[in-house]
Design an enzyme around this catalytic site. Structure first.
Site, PDB file in Angstrom:
ATOM      1  N   LYS A 130       0.854  -1.188   0.000  1.00  0.00           N
ATOM      2  CA  LYS A 130       0.000   0.000   0.000  1.00  0.00           C
ATOM      3  C   LYS A 130       0.888   1.235   0.000  1.00  0.00           C
ATOM      4  O   LYS A 130       1.619   1.491   0.940  1.00  0.00           O
ATOM      5  CB  LYS A 130      -0.908   0.029   1.222  1.00  0.00           C
ATOM      6  CG  LYS A 130      -1.840   1.233   1.201  1.00  0.00           C
ATOM      7  CD  LYS A 130      -2.817   1.210   2.352  1.00  0.00           C
ATOM      8  CE  LYS A 130      -3.961   2.195   2.165  1.00  0.00           C
ATOM      9  NZ  LYS A 130      -3.565   3.573   2.090  1.00  0.00           N
ATOM     10  N   ARG A 162      -3.865   8.876  -5.683  1.00  0.00           N
ATOM     11  CA  ARG A 162      -4.507   7.909  -6.566  1.00  0.00           C
ATOM     12  C   ARG A 162      -4.662   8.543  -7.950  1.00  0.00           C
ATOM     13  O   ARG A 162      -5.211   9.630  -8.068  1.00  0.00           O
ATOM     14  CB  ARG A 162      -5.890   7.570  -5.991  1.00  0.00           C
ATOM     15  CG  ARG A 162      -6.710   6.582  -6.819  1.00  0.00           C
ATOM     16  CD  ARG A 162      -6.267   5.183  -6.504  1.00  0.00           C
ATOM     17  NE  ARG A 162      -7.085   4.169  -7.131  1.00  0.00           N
ATOM     18  CZ  ARG A 162      -8.079   3.529  -6.514  1.00  0.00           C
ATOM     19  NH1 ARG A 162      -8.415   3.847  -5.273  1.00  0.00           N
ATOM     20  NH2 ARG A 162      -8.740   2.577  -7.119  1.00  0.00           N
ATOM     21  N   ARG A 205      -8.676  10.853  -7.773  1.00  0.00           N
ATOM     22  CA  ARG A 205      -9.820  10.177  -7.172  1.00  0.00           C
ATOM     23  C   ARG A 205     -11.069  11.042  -7.212  1.00  0.00           C
ATOM     24  O   ARG A 205     -12.176  10.560  -7.238  1.00  0.00           O
ATOM     25  CB  ARG A 205      -9.399   9.897  -5.744  1.00  0.00           C
ATOM     26  CG  ARG A 205     -10.349   9.191  -4.905  1.00  0.00           C
ATOM     27  CD  ARG A 205      -9.543   8.632  -3.760  1.00  0.00           C
ATOM     28  NE  ARG A 205     -10.365   8.516  -2.580  1.00  0.00           N
ATOM     29  CZ  ARG A 205      -9.917   8.043  -1.430  1.00  0.00           C
ATOM     30  NH1 ARG A 205      -8.670   7.668  -1.304  1.00  0.00           N
ATOM     31  NH2 ARG A 205     -10.711   7.944  -0.413  1.00  0.00           N
ATOM     32  N   LYS A 249      -7.590  -2.884   3.697  1.00  0.00           N
ATOM     33  CA  LYS A 249      -6.312  -2.289   4.099  1.00  0.00           C
ATOM     34  C   LYS A 249      -5.782  -3.010   5.319  1.00  0.00           C
ATOM     35  O   LYS A 249      -6.531  -3.260   6.252  1.00  0.00           O
ATOM     36  CB  LYS A 249      -6.526  -0.831   4.509  1.00  0.00           C
ATOM     37  CG  LYS A 249      -6.706   0.105   3.384  1.00  0.00           C
ATOM     38  CD  LYS A 249      -6.980   1.494   3.921  1.00  0.00           C
ATOM     39  CE  LYS A 249      -8.468   1.704   4.126  1.00  0.00           C
ATOM     40  NZ  LYS A 249      -8.829   3.051   4.574  1.00  0.00           N
TER      41      LYS A 249
HETATM   42  P1  AMP Z   1      -7.543   4.855   1.959  1.00  0.00           P
HETATM   43  O1  AMP Z   1      -7.298   6.140   1.222  1.00  0.00           O
HETATM   44  O2  AMP Z   1      -6.867   4.790   3.288  1.00  0.00           O
HETATM   45  O3  AMP Z   1      -8.998   4.465   1.964  1.00  0.00           O
HETATM   46  O4  AMP Z   1      -6.834   3.692   1.117  1.00  0.00           O
HETATM   47  C1  AMP Z   1      -7.168   3.446  -0.199  1.00  0.00           C
HETATM   48  C2  AMP Z   1      -6.184   4.170  -1.082  1.00  0.00           C
HETATM   49  O5  AMP Z   1      -4.913   3.556  -1.003  1.00  0.00           O
HETATM   50  C3  AMP Z   1      -6.513   4.077  -2.547  1.00  0.00           C
HETATM   51  O6  AMP Z   1      -7.455   5.020  -2.923  1.00  0.00           O
HETATM   52  C4  AMP Z   1      -5.177   4.330  -3.197  1.00  0.00           C
HETATM   53  O7  AMP Z   1      -4.997   5.719  -3.365  1.00  0.00           O
HETATM   54  C5  AMP Z   1      -4.179   3.870  -2.166  1.00  0.00           C
HETATM   55  N1  AMP Z   1      -3.386   2.688  -2.580  1.00  0.00           N
HETATM   56  C6  AMP Z   1      -2.079   2.542  -2.356  1.00  0.00           C
HETATM   57  N2  AMP Z   1      -1.637   1.375  -2.801  1.00  0.00           N
HETATM   58  C7  AMP Z   1      -2.681   0.725  -3.348  1.00  0.00           C
HETATM   59  C8  AMP Z   1      -2.861  -0.546  -3.975  1.00  0.00           C
HETATM   60  N3  AMP Z   1      -1.861  -1.404  -4.121  1.00  0.00           N
HETATM   61  N4  AMP Z   1      -4.100  -0.867  -4.404  1.00  0.00           N
HETATM   62  C9  AMP Z   1      -5.132  -0.004  -4.245  1.00  0.00           C
HETATM   63  N5  AMP Z   1      -5.026   1.197  -3.655  1.00  0.00           N
HETATM   64  C10 AMP Z   1      -3.815   1.576  -3.209  1.00  0.00           C
END
Ligand code: AMP
Length: 571
Positions: A249, A254, A269, A421
């Site tokens: 991650k 994004r 996003r 996550k």
């Molecule tokens: P969160 O913003 O905490 O909800 O986490 C989701 C975000 O993690 C996604 O919108 C991406 O911007 C980011 N992200 C980072 N690495 C990845 C990955 N391998 N697959 C999908 N999302 C990822």
């Protein structure tokens, strides 16, 4: 269709705050709109002649609009200013002054939706010398043919401030009402296209089947799929049937990359177009993404070249700017790590399972070192392997992992349990190494586990907390043994309170970052801090931490209290 019909609907919408009433006003309007004009009407309802993801602005300021109103109404700009001070809304000012028009126009053609739409849409194209005046004329010409209510909404649309309270959610429901559809279907079509004007047109022309035909297309950002948070590895394995794909991650921005021939667009996003902010990625992406037409999904990150570690998110954000793009690009080089694919040539990939999409992604992307990559991924089913991968990700400086359901389709715009996550279970501790035990079997001859201590804030003494023998690679063990032999001493150091016996003792100089599952009070093994750790794991040597700066015993006690409170909440 006459613009008057639209302006009158706007007026009604402005006057009511009732959800149902708004819904029926919009639905009625949509039903009355000829199919070929429905896209214009929907965009104008949302306040702009472009879908939200098109980063265009009319570029017309308040002063220009005031001049245009003065010109069209025959009043002076100071009249306009005076009234503006009274009513505070330039749309209203236009309506009143146009209503009392001093200039008699001999012939005024009736305004149509198409004309207003086109005229406003042309505004950003008016550039160069004299463009300020030409824009003013362009608008005043429209206003000359406008009735008071039409003038009000033309002015507000040009200003980008329609004030009729029509948000996108409302449009979804109104489209469903107008064409007798399920709001969920309408929403789904929107998630694929991010454009209610397209959705409304498809619904008007083909109803449910029309919506079903809508698909992703280049130039229209798809609402990205999002992730839920998992408590721990067990939850992931349970939800995903014992096995899942795990990806690093990354912490960045994004980005959805759209490619059509040589044209590359980058959407965030929130569907903003960031293409112009990252000129340094455009050429590498042209090369890396092999198909002529494709949409791929990824994360834009900055990597510190020398250290090979990700730079903090704040650094990436510094690249989000309108000016000085080239200079900042040199200071903060970025790269994009791809993890999904939504379209390849004419084949939409959203409905395909994750595994197929991942395979396709690997097939269509040629990695461009330091610029375009594919996110590191492993399909895992064993808890320890997942833990190891997580530790590795954290050690390099990433946030954690993303677990992905192997069978899941790409659920545009959804935050479900198909992507989870995984972050390190708890905060990590920085502890100083005070002793070690030799390993057994394969690890004979090297130190296989280390005794770690925290600092007592008041006395400055080091008190032991745990022994740690996991998280090390074979190379780590070899390198660490070599290093520790240099600071080995015969008995526990004089600053260390230690009751357990060890094979070797060290000067308290080297700090380890340690992950753990739980803090315990009075653990089985006697530790002088009175605290202990369950499942401690080595993450890395903290070269940037001096022993005086490590975690204190008091801090561990506080973390313990926090942990117990959280546990209470869960049960
Ligand atoms: P969160 O913003 O905490 O909800 O986490 C989701 C975000 O993690 C996604 O919108 C991406 O911007 C980011 N992200 C980072 N690495 C990845 C990955 N391998 N697959 C999908 N999302 C990822």
């Amino acid at each position: 269709m006459l613009y008057r019909t639209l302006a009158e609907a706007f007026e009604k919408l402005e006057r009511t705050s009732s959800y149902l009433e708004k819904n029926s006003i919009i639905a009625e309007l949509l039903k009355r709109t000829p199919e070929e004009e429905i896209e214009h009407v929907v965009l104008l309802l949302l306040g702009r002649p472009w879908p939200a993801y098109v980063s265009k602005e009319t570029g017309v300021g308040l002063q220009q609009l005031k001049k245009a109103i003065a010109k069209a109404s025959g009043y002076s700009t100071s009249d306009v200013d005076k009234l503006m001070r009274e009513v505070g809304d330039l749309g209203e000012v236009a309506a009143r002054l146009i209503g009392k028009k001093r200039q008699v126009t001999l012939f005024t053609e009736k305004l149509t939706v198409g004309k207003v739409f086109e005229r406003i849409r042309q505004l950003p194209e008016i550039t160069g010398e004299g463009s300020v005046d030409r824009k003013t004329d362009h608008i005043s010409e429209l206003l000359t043919s406008a009735s008071p209510v039409e003038a009000k909404f033309v002015v507000r649309t040009v200003l980008g401030d329609l004030r009729i309270g029509v948000a996108e959610g409302r449009l979804r429901d109104a489209i469903a009402t107008a064409f007798d559809l399920d709001p969920q279907e309408v929403e789904h079509a929107y998630m694929l296209t991010t454009d209610y004007s397209m959705v409304a047109k498809a619904a008007a022309m083909g109803g449910r089947r029309g919506l079903g035909k809508l698909s992703v297309c280049v130039g229209h950002p798809v609402n990205p799929m999002l992730a839920q948070r998992a408590e721990d590895i067990d939850e992931i394995l349970e939800r995903m049937g014992g096995k899942a794909a795990f990806e690093i991650k990354l912490d960045g921005i994004r980005i959805q990359v759209h490619k059509e021939g040589d044209r590359i667009q980058l959407f965030t996003r929130r569907m903003e177009d960031y293409s112009s902010m990252f000129p340094d990625l455009i050429e590498p992406l042209r090369k890396a993404v092999k198909p002529k037409r494709a949409i791929v999904d990824g994360e834009l990150v900055a990597i510190d070249k020398r250290a090979g570690r990700p730079m903090p998110f704040q650094e990436v954000l510094r690249r989000r700017r309108k000016y000085g793009i080239k200079e900042t690009a040199e200071q903060i080089p970025v790269q994009i790590q791809l993890f999904d694919v939504l379209l390849v040539e004419d084949r939409p990939m959203l409905a395909e399972p994750y595994v197929r999409r991942r395979k396709m992604l690997e097939k269509i992307v040629d990695v461009v070192e330091g610029k375009v990559g594919v996110v590191e991924q492993r399909v895992l089913d064993k808890k320890e392997d997942i833990q190891k991968f997580l530790d590795k990700a954290v050690r390099i400086g990433h946030e954690g992992l993303l677990a992905k359901d192997l069978k899941s389709s790409y659920r545009a715009g959804r935050r479900e349990f198909l992507w989870l996550k995984l972050k390190p279970a708890v905060e990590t501790l920085d502890l100083v190494v005070v002793g070690a035990h030799y390993g057994k079997g394969k690890r004979a001859g090297v130190f296989g586990s280390y005794v770690l201590a925290a600092r007592d804030e008041e006395t400055g003494r080091y008190q032991t907390v745990t022994r740690c023998g996991s998280g090390f690679t074979d190379d780590d063990l070899k390198d660490l043994t070599k290093m520790f032999k240099k600071i080995q001493i015969k008995r526990p150091h004089e600053d260390v309170d230690m009751e357990i016996e060890a094979d070797a003792y060290f000067e308290p100089r080297v700090v380890f970052e340690i992950a753990y599952e739980e803090i315990q009070v009075s653990p089985e093994e006697k530790h002088t801090s009175g605290m202990g750790l369950r499942f401690p794991r080595y993450l890395r040597v903290r070269e940037d931490r001096r022993p005086e700066e490590i975690t204190t015993v008091r801090e561990i006690e506080e973390l313990f209290e926090l942990q117990e409170r959280r546990k209470g909440k869960r049960s």
